[in-house]
Write a protein that holds these residues in place. Structure first.
Motif, mmCIF file in Angstrom:
data_model
loop_
_atom_site.group_PDB
_atom_site.id
_atom_site.type_symbol
_atom_site.label_atom_id
_atom_site.label_comp_id
_atom_site.label_asym_id
_atom_site.label_seq_id
_atom_site.Cartn_x
_atom_site.Cartn_y
_atom_site.Cartn_z
ATOM 1 N N LYS A 1 0.985 -5.768 1.356
ATOM 2 C CA LYS A 1 0.921 -4.965 0.133
ATOM 3 C C LYS A 1 0.765 -3.469 0.431
ATOM 4 O O LYS A 1 0.824 -2.648 -0.483
ATOM 5 C CB LYS A 1 -0.239 -5.426 -0.749
ATOM 6 C CG LYS A 1 -0.007 -6.779 -1.406
ATOM 7 C CD LYS A 1 -1.177 -7.149 -2.298
ATOM 8 C CE LYS A 1 -0.964 -8.519 -2.953
ATOM 9 N NZ LYS A 1 -2.129 -8.909 -3.783
ATOM 10 N N THR A 2 0.557 -3.120 1.712
ATOM 11 C CA THR A 2 0.435 -1.704 2.052
ATOM 12 C C THR A 2 1.819 -1.067 2.139
ATOM 13 O O THR A 2 2.833 -1.766 2.272
ATOM 14 C CB THR A 2 -0.295 -1.504 3.390
ATOM 15 O OG1 THR A 2 0.468 -2.109 4.449
ATOM 16 C CG2 THR A 2 -1.678 -2.122 3.348
ATOM 17 N N ARG A 3 1.848 0.276 2.112
ATOM 18 C CA ARG A 3 3.117 0.984 2.252
ATOM 19 C C ARG A 3 3.348 1.294 3.729
ATOM 20 O O ARG A 3 4.047 0.578 4.417
ATOM 21 C CB ARG A 3 3.122 2.253 1.398
ATOM 22 C CG ARG A 3 4.476 2.965 1.389
ATOM 23 C CD ARG A 3 4.536 4.060 0.345
ATOM 24 N NE ARG A 3 5.849 4.707 0.358
ATOM 25 C CZ ARG A 3 6.137 5.761 1.110
ATOM 26 N NH1 ARG A 3 5.218 6.295 1.903
ATOM 27 N NH2 ARG A 3 7.354 6.286 1.088
ATOM 28 N N THR A 4 2.712 2.366 4.239
ATOM 29 C CA THR A 4 2.849 2.655 5.676
ATOM 30 C C THR A 4 1.759 1.971 6.485
ATOM 31 O O THR A 4 1.916 1.752 7.679
ATOM 32 C CB THR A 4 2.771 4.174 5.944
ATOM 33 O OG1 THR A 4 1.457 4.640 5.634
ATOM 34 C CG2 THR A 4 3.803 4.916 5.111
ATOM 35 N N GLY A 5 0.644 1.668 5.829
ATOM 36 C CA GLY A 5 -0.449 0.980 6.516
ATOM 37 C C GLY A 5 -1.509 1.889 7.091
ATOM 38 O O GLY A 5 -2.594 1.431 7.450
ATOM 39 N N ILE A 6 -1.258 3.208 7.169
ATOM 40 C CA ILE A 6 -2.181 4.115 7.855
ATOM 41 C C ILE A 6 -3.166 4.855 6.947
ATOM 42 O O ILE A 6 -4.281 5.166 7.385
ATOM 43 C CB ILE A 6 -1.409 5.126 8.742
ATOM 44 C CG1 ILE A 6 -2.343 5.810 9.749
ATOM 45 C CG2 ILE A 6 -0.664 6.139 7.904
ATOM 46 C CD1 ILE A 6 -2.914 4.901 10.786
#
Length: 243
Positions: A119-124
């Motif tokens: 569900k995250t976009r870039t994760g960072i």
């Protein structure tokens, strides 16, 4: 005197109370080992502000320590084992894999996969990493409760949150931040998944000294606990819970 009062030293009791409340503690491993202090936070309680704390005031690697049984059930191998298998396809990998004697502080590392929740976009960003950490804890809780979890549907790898697989025997086998934090989680009765991050000294860039870590814990009103205290308490806790 209650059982808890009998088993646990004051710092351990305070650390357990903090973990039960979902709060952050400072965890020092041991003299002669890494001699590092980590921020340690129950993974299920991590918020974006906690990720910010770890990256801004910790500065080390943000990881999640996992109970060995949960990691096994979720299909999370040690990275070194995974790379050994991969080297059968690409032999050049074999030269880079961690070997006995490579580490100055232990016999092996505890790295598993690096993941992002799907569900995250870039994760960072802080909110992405907090979501990943929360959902890792949720997967650990479910699998230990014998609920079905398809880790690959929930997460993708490579990602930005490092997972650490604790030794099966915890502090009987290894006394890294991974095992110490998971042992403390077990004693606290919470999901055995803990976000940890080494605290570095802003001036020297090296690990924050224990003296400065204690000063930081007082400044932030966070519990400071040593690995040796956890090892002692965990041994007694196991004996009392083996019946």
């Amino acid at each position: 005197m209650s059982v808890d009062e009998y088993i646990f030293a004051e710092n351990v009791r305070k650390a357990i109370e903090s973990f039960k409340a979902g709060n952050t503690i400072l965890l020092f491993d041991m003299e002669g080992r890494e001699e590092e202090t980590d921020f340690a936070i129950p993974a299920e309680a991590v918020k974006p502000s906690d990720v910010r704390l770890m990256r801004k005031e910790g500065g080390g690697l943000i990881c999640v320590s996992l109970d060995a049984l949960a990691a096994e059930k979720l299909g999370l191998p040690l990275m070194s084992d995974l790379l050994i298998s991969a080297s059968e396809v690409d032999p050049s990998i074999l030269k880079t894999i961690e070997k006995s004697g490579d580490l100055k502080y232990d016999s092996r590392s505890s790295f598993s996969l690096w993941v992002n929740h799907r569900k995250t976009r870039t994760g960072i960003p802080d909110n992405d990493r907090a979501l990943t950490i929360n959902e890792v804890a949720n997967s650990v809780k479910k699998t230990l409760n014998a609920e079905p979890v398809d880790f690959g549907i929930e997460f993708r790898t490579p990602g930005h949150v490092a997972l650490l697989r604790a030794a099966e025997g915890l502090t009987n086998e290894r006394c890294g931040q991974t095992e110490l934090s998971v042992a403390l989680a077990h004693m606290s009765g919470i999901t055995p998944a803990v976000a940890i991050c080494e605290i570095l000294d802003d001036h020297s860039g090296t690990a924050l000294s224990k003296k400065k870590a204690i000063e930081l814990s007082n400044k932030k009103e966070m519990v400071f606990v040593e690995g040796s205290e956890i090892v002692e308490a965990y041994e007694t806790w196991k004996e009392l819970n083996s019946y």
